[in-house]
Scaffold this active site. Structure first.
Site, PDB file in Angstrom:
ATOM      1  N   HIS A   1       0.481  13.867  -3.793  1.00  0.00           N
ATOM      2  CA  HIS A   1       1.112  12.845  -4.644  1.00  0.00           C
ATOM      3  C   HIS A   1       1.736  13.463  -5.897  1.00  0.00           C
ATOM      4  CE1 HIS A   1      -1.432  10.109  -2.304  1.00  0.00           C
ATOM      5  NE2 HIS A   1      -0.812   9.082  -2.837  1.00  0.00           N
TER       6      HIS A   1
ATOM      7  N   PHE B   1       5.983   7.583  -3.803  1.00  0.00           N
ATOM      8  CA  PHE B   1       5.834   8.939  -4.352  1.00  0.00           C
ATOM      9  C   PHE B   1       6.792   9.823  -3.568  1.00  0.00           C
ATOM     10  CE2 PHE B   1       1.902   6.999  -5.588  1.00  0.00           C
ATOM     11  CZ  PHE B   1       1.442   7.664  -6.712  1.00  0.00           C
TER      12      PHE B   1
ATOM     13  N   ASP C   1       6.522  12.630  -2.505  1.00  0.00           N
ATOM     14  CA  ASP C   1       5.833  13.350  -1.420  1.00  0.00           C
ATOM     15  C   ASP C   1       6.017  12.634  -0.084  1.00  0.00           C
ATOM     16  OD1 ASP C   1       3.586  15.095  -3.208  1.00  0.00           O
ATOM     17  OD2 ASP C   1       4.363  13.274  -4.095  1.00  0.00           O
ATOM     18  N   PHE C   2       6.142  11.311  -0.129  1.00  0.00           N
ATOM     19  CA  PHE C   2       6.247  10.540   1.118  1.00  0.00           C
ATOM     20  C   PHE C   2       7.647  10.600   1.718  1.00  0.00           C
ATOM     21  CE2 PHE C   2       3.138   7.448  -1.188  1.00  0.00           C
ATOM     22  CZ  PHE C   2       2.187   8.444  -1.248  1.00  0.00           C
TER      23      PHE C   2
ATOM     24  N   GLU D   1       7.645  -0.597  -0.972  1.00  0.00           N
ATOM     25  CA  GLU D   1       6.273  -1.073  -0.852  1.00  0.00           C
ATOM     26  C   GLU D   1       5.763  -1.574  -2.197  1.00  0.00           C
ATOM     27  OE1 GLU D   1       4.465   2.482   0.713  1.00  0.00           O
ATOM     28  OE2 GLU D   1       5.782   2.426   2.459  1.00  0.00           O
TER      29      GLU D   1
ATOM     30  N   GLU E   1       7.550   4.067   5.884  1.00  0.00           N
ATOM     31  CA  GLU E   1       8.645   4.754   5.189  1.00  0.00           C
ATOM     32  C   GLU E   1       9.803   5.132   6.106  1.00  0.00           C
ATOM     33  OE1 GLU E   1       5.478   5.458   4.771  1.00  0.00           O
ATOM     34  OE2 GLU E   1       5.084   5.000   2.663  1.00  0.00           O
TER      35      GLU E   1
HETATM   36  C1  LIG Z   1       2.723   7.379   3.517  1.00  0.00           C
HETATM   37  C2  LIG Z   1       2.173   6.684   2.342  1.00  0.00           C
HETATM   38  N1  LIG Z   1       2.782   5.575   1.901  1.00  0.00           N
HETATM   39  C3  LIG Z   1       2.299   4.916   0.826  1.00  0.00           C
HETATM   40  C4  LIG Z   1       1.190   5.374   0.177  1.00  0.00           C
HETATM   41  C5  LIG Z   1       0.677   4.673  -1.057  1.00  0.00           C
HETATM   42  N2  LIG Z   1      -0.540   3.922  -0.716  1.00  0.00           N
HETATM   43  C6  LIG Z   1      -1.746   4.468  -0.854  1.00  0.00           C
HETATM   44  S1  LIG Z   1      -2.946   3.486  -0.270  1.00  0.00           S
HETATM   45  C7  LIG Z   1      -1.837   2.291   0.140  1.00  0.00           C
HETATM   46  C8  LIG Z   1      -2.326   1.044   0.781  1.00  0.00           C
HETATM   47  C9  LIG Z   1      -3.025   1.336   2.040  1.00  0.00           C
HETATM   48  O1  LIG Z   1      -3.458   0.160   2.621  1.00  0.00           O
HETATM   49  P1  LIG Z   1      -4.485   0.173   3.810  1.00  0.00           P
HETATM   50  O2  LIG Z   1      -4.044   1.114   4.870  1.00  0.00           O
HETATM   51  O3  LIG Z   1      -4.710  -1.236   4.192  1.00  0.00           O
HETATM   52  O4  LIG Z   1      -5.809   0.808   3.168  1.00  0.00           O
HETATM   53  P2  LIG Z   1      -6.712   0.214   1.979  1.00  0.00           P
HETATM   54  O5  LIG Z   1      -6.203   0.788   0.710  1.00  0.00           O
HETATM   55  O6  LIG Z   1      -6.638  -1.253   2.020  1.00  0.00           O
HETATM   56  O7  LIG Z   1      -8.083   0.733   2.282  1.00  0.00           O
HETATM   57  C10 LIG Z   1      -0.546   2.676  -0.181  1.00  0.00           C
HETATM   58  C11 LIG Z   1       0.645   1.863   0.031  1.00  0.00           C
HETATM   59  C12 LIG Z   1       0.595   6.553   0.663  1.00  0.00           C
HETATM   60  N3  LIG Z   1      -0.476   7.100   0.053  1.00  0.00           N
HETATM   61  N4  LIG Z   1       1.092   7.179   1.745  1.00  0.00           N
END
Ligand SMILES: Cc1ncc(C[n+]2csc(CCOP(=O)(O)OP(=O)(O)O)c2C)c(N)n1
Ligand SMILES: [Mg+2]
Lengths: 319, 325
Positions: free
Chosen positions: B128, B82, B84-85, B29, B59
């Site tokens: 995280h 991370f 954690d994921f 990602e 994931e």
């Molecule tokens: C399972 C998981 N994968 C990746 C992340 C890292 N991460 C945190 S926010 C995010 C983007 C999320 O996008 P969206 O759902 O569109 O929400 P927005 O931030 O745009 O409000 C990512 C990839 C995470 N926290 N949890």
């Protein structure tokens, strides 16, 4: 669906609270007074407030990593929020959780989530419980466009569609999941299209128009409460700031950002109020001042609160 | 040799493996123009567009797809933002990648690397911040490494990519900005080999990942108390290098294991059991000691967060208490 003056003013105040709270947090972050990371909700206020305006106080919500807006809209105490961000014992999670884990049981807020899509099955389960208990509550599940590509989104909506659960899924499509634009992450054009696969209505709203958000969510909430099942609402909006604290925003243009800032949900609501009600500029100005005061009080409360005691590190691991 | 940052040494290894083998590619990602959440692939996108497959936030799907690609001849490197994921793709790691070789009587192989940042110290809170490589070291069929230095991160990444088995590759976030000597030429650091980082005669400190620099720092300080500590970097949890550990303990007779993971059922317990079962047991003149993370999710508040995992001063204190100094 007439909105009372009182309700309209409440909606305005909540949006202003979110905006000012987030800007204060941004400022504290830049001064290194807040630890860790933060995902700010500036620009998306109309979605959280319009949606929560359609709920009863004891209805539930689940939130996301970008959760301050939902939390405020559901009625949280700004003091306890700010204290949590400063890691204090007086914060919602006693300084253990921070920005991504704020929960407020007293307002039916089942919590922000550090895991993208983490709240989607949890909201589904809360709705299942409401159906089993016949408590007549509805759950709103907030999540992002990016979250709609996690497997649990699909598993959850299928169950909710199958069992006609009292839940409203609100996808905040702010065009990006971190750096990834929806066009590069999602096979369909509109996420609302996916509702069809799970036998529930899929609705698209202008997420920067609070009245439109309110109306669509109210209809879905009423439907859920009548036992007719779930709805997927896609709220098209935009986050003004970076994804998190240190995002140089290389994946989008400054022009695009400016375009969206012109669609400021708060300014639009001001215009709406001016054109369709007898609410005066002075009344709105007063709200802004009141909120400013509130934010300052929250900050003072937080900064003067004690840290948790290191001896209590292992407190709260088990119930 | 030149001094490089851990993160740069890692990026160099990835680029060199891309260049070396057309079957190597990466999935994850935000690894494109954004350069990954920690910036490991920053600046790579221009040249390696075709090698960097930027994925949706999926994931389970990403790791599952990497397994499939590996089965038919590719060598994927997956970045999980991370560690954690890693709970999300657990199925494709534990039930698929780890077992496919064995279950099929050696017909299939899964040459893939899952790279992921771990650990606390950044205020990212419970979802995280955890370090849990030990969970994966429990699973037959997986290899698990956690390099502590720029030299090792480069050499071990290359070894992991070239290995025919699924390798879990843990990078502690606080190590990314540490510096060390890294040669220009192609080299491998073998998986399954520990290394004596500092020779000493009084006690053996066994560390891994972030606890390696902390233990080395502690060892320096312990000199002022007249204690001469040997520090071993475990590097690889699975396979585990018993020989190096056993030899060291025979020499020193005392042992302290320092883990960043929380203590219960941690990797230190496995090291301890290996030692107790070995000839080193007869040479022990003090009960085996472990210093590890507290058995709590990582808290947000910075003082609590710091107290949740062993710091340099905790190591110093522990060793001093062993020697009554
Ligand atoms: C399972 C998981 N994968 C990746 C992340 C890292 N991460 C945190 S926010 C995010 C983007 C999320 O996008 P969206 O759902 O569109 O929400 P927005 O931030 O745009 O409000 C990512 C990839 C995470 N926290 N949890
Ligand atoms: Mg988004």
């Amino acid at each position: 669906m007439e909105l009372s003056k009182e309700k309209l003013l409440w909606m305005y105040q909540k949006m202003v609270e979110i905006r000012q709270f987030e800007l204060k947090v941004d400022e504290l972050f830049k001064k290194n007074m807040i630890w860790g990371t933060c995902h700010l909700y500036v620009g998306e206020e109309a979605t959280a407030v319009g949606a929560c305006a359609a709920l009863n106080p004891d209805d539930y919500i689940t939130s996301t990593h970008r959760g301050h807006g939902h939390t405020i809209a559901k009625g949280a105490d700004l003091k306890k929020m700010m204290a949590e961000l400063l890691g204090k014992e007086t914060g919602y999670c006693k300084g253990r959780g921070g920005s991504m884990h704020i929960v407020d049981v007293s307002t039916g807020n089942l919590g922000a989530n550090g895991i993208v899509a983490g709240g989607i099955p949890i909201a589904t389960g809360a709705a299942l419980a409401s159906k089993l208990k016949k408590d007549n509550k509805v759950t709103i599940c907030f999540f992002g466009d990016g979250a709609a590509n996690e497997g649990v989104f699909h598993e959850s909506l299928n169950m909710a569609g199958l069992w006609k659960l009292p839940v409203v899924y609100i996808c905040e499509n702010n065009l990006y999941g971190m750096s990834n634009p929806v066009s590069k992450s999602t096979a369909v054009k509109d996420i609302a299209q996916r509702a069809e696969s799970y036998n529930m209505p899929g609705v698209i709203v202008d997420g920067n128009d609070i009245v439109e958000v309110y109306k669509a969510v109210k209809e879905a909430v009423d439907r859920a409460r009548r036992g007719e099942g779930a709805t997927l609402i896609e709220s098209k909006t935009y986050r003004w700031l970076g994804h998190s604290k240190s995002d140089p925003r290389v994946y989008r243009t400054r022009e695009e950002e400016e375009e969206w800032k012109k669609k400021d949900p708060i300014k639009r609501f001001e215009k709406y109020l001016e054109e369709t009600t007898d609410i005066t500029k002075d009344e709105l100005e007063e709200i802004n001042k009141k909120v400013e005061q509130e934010i300052e009080e929250a900050y003072q409360f937080a900064i003067n609160s004690p840290d948790p005691r290191v001896e209590d590190l292992a407190k709260y691991v088990y119930a | 040799m030149t001094e490089k940052l851990y993160i740069d040494a890692l990026a160099e290894a990835i680029r060199e493996e891309f260049d070396r083998d057309p079957n190597v590619f990466m999935m994850g990602e935000d690894i494109g123009i954004y350069g990954g959440a920690f910036g490991v692939t920053k600046g790579m996108y221009e040249k390696y567009k075709d090698k960097l497959i930027e994925t949706p936030i999926s994931e389970a799907g990403i790791v599952g797809a990497a397994v499939g690609a590996a089965l038919v001849g590719m060598r994927p490197i997956v970045e999980i933002m991370f560690s954690d994921f890693l709970t999300l793709p657990m199925e494709w790691i534990v039930n698929q990648a780890a077992k496919l070789r064995y279950m099929t009587g050696g017909q299939l192989k899964v040459p893939m690397v899952i790279r992921t940042p771990m650990g606390s110290g950044t205020g990212a809170a419970a979802q995280h911040s955890q370090s849990f490589p030990a969970i994966f070291a429990h699973i037959p069929g997986l290899k698990v490494v956690m390099p502590a230095t720029p030299y090792d991160v480069k050499g071990l990444l290359k070894a992991a990519v070239r290995d025919d088995n699924p390798v879990l590759f843990f990078e502690h976030k606080l190590l990314y900005w540490t510096k060390g000597e890294v040669p220009e030429e192609d080299y491998i650091v073998p998986i399954g080999k520990a290394e004596i980082k500092r020779e000493g005669k009084d006690i053996t400190i066994i560390a891994g990942s972030i606890t390696v620099p902390r233990s080395l720092e502690a060892a320096e300080e312990l000199k002022t108390y007249g204690i001469d500590a040997e520090v071993i970097d475990i590097k690889s949890l699975s396979p585990l290098d018993e020989e190096t550990i056993v030899k060291s303990v025979i020499k020193t007779g005392k042992i302290l294991i320092v883990e960043d993971d929380n203590k219960n059922y941690g990797w230190g317990a496995e090291v301890l059991s290996k030692l107790v079962e070995s000839e080193a047991f007869d040479y022990l003149d003090y009960p085996i000691q472990r210093l590890a993370g507290k058995n709590v999710p990582i808290p947000y508040n910075p003082q609590l967060e710091r107290a949740a995992v062993p710091q340099t001063e905790d190591i110093v204190q522990k060793v001093r208490s062993i020697f009554d100094k």
